[in-house]
Design a protein around this motif. Structure first.
Motif, short mmCIF file in Angstrom:
data_model
loop_
_atom_site.label_atom_id
_atom_site.label_comp_id
_atom_site.label_asym_id
_atom_site.label_seq_id
_atom_site.Cartn_x
_atom_site.Cartn_y
_atom_site.Cartn_z
N VAL A 68 -6.91 0.52 5.57
CA VAL A 68 -6.36 0.32 4.24
C VAL A 68 -4.85 0.08 4.29
O VAL A 68 -4.23 -0.26 3.29
N GLU A 69 -4.27 0.26 5.50
CA GLU A 69 -2.82 0.05 5.66
C GLU A 69 -2.52 -0.36 7.09
O GLU A 69 -3.01 0.24 8.04
N THR A 113 -0.71 -3.43 2.87
CA THR A 113 -1.83 -2.59 2.43
C THR A 113 -3.03 -3.47 2.08
O THR A 113 -2.89 -4.68 1.86
N ASP A 115 -4.59 -3.47 -0.73
CA ASP A 115 -4.38 -4.00 -2.08
C ASP A 115 -3.48 -5.24 -2.06
O ASP A 115 -3.72 -6.19 -2.82
N GLU A 116 -2.47 -5.26 -1.22
CA GLU A 116 -1.60 -6.43 -1.10
C GLU A 116 -2.35 -7.59 -0.44
O GLU A 116 -2.27 -8.72 -0.90
N HIS A 119 -5.09 -9.68 -2.50
CA HIS A 119 -4.58 -10.64 -3.48
C HIS A 119 -4.04 -11.92 -2.83
O HIS A 119 -3.74 -12.87 -3.54
#
Length: 143
Positions: A68-69, A113, A115-116, A119
């Motif tokens: 996740v990172e 991450t 999430d980054e 996208h």
């Protein structure tokens, strides 16, 4: 500086390595969900091939592992690696002065991450678009 022996790191099933004839990448698991990326590409392998390999590797890490990172360290003199990390979406967290030994210089600490990444990855965007297109078609078909 001589050759690096990465046998123990590559042999560790917790880590992920991918390479071609010009070098590669090593993701070393730091803790659950967090990996440190090491980039080792010869000058002849830089460019679109390295970028494609990195994008595929990021996709693998974020979709096939617990990642996740991702974090990486870039010495200030390594402007090529800095530009490469930033092109892949890594952002600078902080800079440490005189933290690198060969030569003595500051080091940038970068992170990307899940999430980054989600996208910015074109395959994820395309899959999301297909999903919503199919969902709308199913709604229309069912009345």
């Amino acid at each position: 500086m001589g050759a690096l022996d990465l046998t123990a790191l590559v042999s560790d099933a917790a880590n992920v390595a991918w390479c071609d004839k010009h070098g590669g990448f090593l993701a070393v698991k730091q803790e659950p969900g967090r990996y440190e990326i090491h980039t080792m590409i010869c000058p002849a392998g830089r460019g679109l091939s390295a970028q494609a390999g990195a994008i595929a590797g990021l996709r693998y890490l974020f979709t096939r592992t617990d990642c996740v990172e991702l974090v990486t360290k870039v010495p200030e003199y390594n402007t090529v690696t800095k530009a490469f990390a930033e092109k892949l979406g890594f952002t600078l967290l902080f800079q440490r002065e005189a933290a690198w030994d060969r030569p003595k210089c500051s080091v940038g600490y970068y992170r990307l991450t899940f999430d980054e990444w989600v996208h910015q990855d074109p395959q994820v965007k395309a899959a999301g678009h297909r999903f919503h297109t199919d969902l709308e078609a199913m709604k229309k078909a069912s009345g």
